[in-house]
Design a protein around this motif. Structure first.
Motif, short mmCIF file in Angstrom:
data_model
loop_
_atom_site.label_atom_id
_atom_site.label_comp_id
_atom_site.label_asym_id
_atom_site.label_seq_id
_atom_site.Cartn_x
_atom_site.Cartn_y
_atom_site.Cartn_z
N ASN A 260 49.33 64.78 63.39
CA ASN A 260 48.16 64.36 62.60
C ASN A 260 47.31 65.51 62.09
N ASP A 261 47.69 66.72 62.44
CA ASP A 261 46.96 67.89 61.93
C ASP A 261 47.23 68.01 60.43
N PRO A 262 46.19 68.15 59.61
CA PRO A 262 46.39 68.24 58.16
C PRO A 262 47.32 69.38 57.74
N ARG A 263 47.32 70.46 58.50
CA ARG A 263 48.21 71.59 58.16
C ARG A 263 49.67 71.21 58.38
N PHE A 264 49.95 70.51 59.47
CA PHE A 264 51.31 70.03 59.73
C PHE A 264 51.73 69.06 58.63
N GLN A 265 50.85 68.12 58.31
CA GLN A 265 51.16 67.12 57.28
C GLN A 265 51.42 67.78 55.93
N ALA A 266 50.64 68.80 55.61
CA ALA A 266 50.83 69.49 54.33
C ALA A 266 52.20 70.18 54.29
N ALA A 267 52.56 70.87 55.35
CA ALA A 267 53.86 71.56 55.39
C ALA A 267 55.00 70.56 55.34
#
Length: 155
Positions: A140-147
């Protein structure tokens, strides 16, 4: 990763019996055993897979998976030692997925996401494996989702 563990267990055991010296089904079975929280069984399968492996990068990968299984079973020192070893490997860039998994296991969120991004933005960065439950803690971390989403869009 669909949660159909009984079917996967039966299939993987049969696959191992077809070619007991093949490390690949043993590795896959070890992943299932970790998901089932049978960490000792996973380590045993990985030890056997390691004994049948000669390629140095595959040995490094299997060693990381062994450390992950050990750490999830309570031996965090094994994962820390594996991380120290891998960090010295001049080819560690080829181990992006494994490093993301190892850092996730060690609850080092920023490093886990950095390696996730590095792996997924690379030539062989397949987002499929990041669907694994092992990444739920950072999913759910936005950085993970973006990648992850960028890798999906690029496929």
């Amino acid at each position: 990763y669909t949660g159909r563990y009984a079917a996967a267990d039966s299939t993987l055991k049969s696959t191992i019996l077809m070619d007991p010296a093949n490390p690949s089904p043993r590795f896959t079975y070890s992943t299932l055993l970790v998901l089932k929280k049978n960490f000792a069984g996973a380590v045993a399968q990985l030890d056997t897979a390691i004994s049948f492996t000669t390629n140095s990068m595959n040995l490094e990968r299997l060693g990381i998976y062994r450390a992950v299984a050990s750490a999830r079973g309570g031996d965090v020192a094994a994962a820390t030692q594996a991380l120290q070893r891998v960090e010295k490997n001049p080819r560690k860039g080829e181990l992006g997925y494994e490093l993301a998994l190892l850092y996730t296991t060690l609850s080092q969120r920023d490093s886990a996401i950095a390696w996730t991004d590095r792996h997924l933005s690379g030539l062989f960065g397949d987002p499929f494996f990041f669907r694994a439950p092992f990444f739920d803690s950072i999913r759910n971390d936005p950085r993970f989702q973006a990648a992850y989403n960028q890798a999906l869009a690029g496929r």
